[in-house]
Write an enzyme that holds these catalytic residues in place. Sequence first.
Site, short mmCIF file in Angstrom:
data_model
loop_
_atom_site.label_atom_id
_atom_site.label_comp_id
_atom_site.label_asym_id
_atom_site.label_seq_id
_atom_site.Cartn_x
_atom_site.Cartn_y
_atom_site.Cartn_z
N ALA A 26 0.87 -1.18 0.00
CA ALA A 26 0.00 0.00 0.00
C ALA A 26 0.90 1.23 0.00
CB ALA A 26 -0.89 -0.01 1.23
N SER A 33 5.55 4.46 3.50
CA SER A 33 5.07 3.42 2.60
C SER A 33 6.02 3.23 1.42
CB SER A 33 3.66 3.74 2.11
OG SER A 33 3.62 4.95 1.37
N CYS A 120 -10.60 4.20 8.60
CA CYS A 120 -10.00 4.00 7.29
C CYS A 120 -9.24 2.68 7.24
CB CYS A 120 -9.07 5.17 6.96
SG CYS A 120 -8.34 5.08 5.31
N CYS A 216 -6.60 13.55 6.87
CA CYS A 216 -6.29 13.75 5.46
C CYS A 216 -7.36 14.53 4.70
CB CYS A 216 -6.06 12.40 4.79
SG CYS A 216 -7.49 11.29 4.76
#
Length: 387
Positions: A26, A33, A120, A216
Site C-alpha cells: 500500500a 510506505s 480507514c 487527510c
Amino acid sequence: MGPALDDLTAPLRLEGVAPGARVVAAMSGGVDSSVAAALLAHAGYEVVGITLQLYDHGAAVSRKGACCAGQDIYDAKRVADQLAIDHYVLDYEARFRTAVIEDFADSYLAGETPIPCVRCNERVKFGDLLGTARELGAAALATGHYVRRLEGSAGAELHRAVDPSRDQSYFLFATTGAQLDYLRFPLGHLEKRETRAIAERLGLGVAAKPDSQDICFVPSGRYAEVVEKLRPGAAEPGDIVHVDGRLLGRHEGLLHFTVGQRRGIGISESQVDGEPLYVVRLDPVRRRLVVGPRSALGIAAIRLGNVNWLAHQSPGDEGEAVEVKLRSAAAPVPARLWLDGGSGARVELAEPQLGVAPGQACVFYRGSRVLGGGWIRRDEAKAEAAA
C-alpha cells in the site's frame, strides 16, 4: 552512518511468505510506505504498489503530506517507477466517503470525538484493499505502519513498534486475526530516522517529505467546517452548563468542542469560582455543553462497544489485568478488563483518568502485545473526582 541497507533488509524476510512471492504494498505517497515497498523489492519479492485515491477536493489536491490525493498519488507513482515495480491507482472515493467521512460527521453530531484513521484502516485499507490484494494473487499485503507482527505460539500477534515515538498500534486495534494473518509491516523494527536514511541512500524523492499532521480530508485542520458542509445546520446553538447545574452562557454548536478542551469555551475563568473550566461532556440531545473544573474530568470506569479481541484466550470472571491507552498520544495506564460475552466490555482504571472522550478508542496491551480494543461509549461511563 546507520546500518548498511543489506543489514536493514535482512530481517524483512516475510514469515510465511515464500521468497520471490508477489506482495502488494500500500503506497500513500509518503516516505514510510515508499520505504516499505523499496525494502520488499530489495529483498527480492515481486512487489505490486497500490495507491488509493480516497478524495480529491479543494486544497487537498495540491497539499503535500495529505495522503491519498493529488500530489501524493504522483509521488507514489514516481517511487514505483524508480523501483521498477507495477503500480496501480484505485478510485475508492465513494467507499471512503461512506465508510469514513460520513461516519466522521455523524460521530461529531452524536457528541463524540471520532478517529477517522481507525475507520480507514478497518473499513478501507484492511477491508477493500486487502480483498483486492488477494484477487491479485498476492501472498501478503504490506503497509508502512509502525507496528510489528510477530508469530506467537497460537498464531500471529500484533505488537507495538520498536520506536515508541512512532508506534501506530492504537490505530490498528480493529485489525482482525484473519487480517493479521495476511498483513505484514516492514517498518515495525525501525526508527523513523532509519526509515528516512534508507530513503536518502536509495535516492527516493520523498526522503525529506514531511509527515501528515492533520486528518487527510480536513486539509485546513478546521473540522467543524467539514461537518457543517456535510450536515448543513449541524452547528445548532445551546446552553453552556456547569457540572453543578448553573447556567453559564451559550455556545454556537457542540461540534466546536471536545472532552478535555480548555481554551475557546467562551466563559471567563473569573466568572466561575476563579477556576479554569474544561469541557466535561457533550449532551447532543439537549444541545448542552457541560463544563467544570479539572477534577470533574476524572473517569474511573468505562463501557466499550464493538470490541475487537485479538488474544486467543478471553478474560475470566475475575477479569484480566491489562494496560490501556485512551488516546493515541496517551501513555498506557493499568486497568482491569471484563468482556461481556458479546461485543462489549467493561474497563476499570486503577486511577481515574482525565479527558476520556466517547468516540475515542480504548486499546488493551500486555507488554508490547496488542490484545484488542473497543470504542468508548457515552451512556455508561462513570465519572469520579480525580486525585
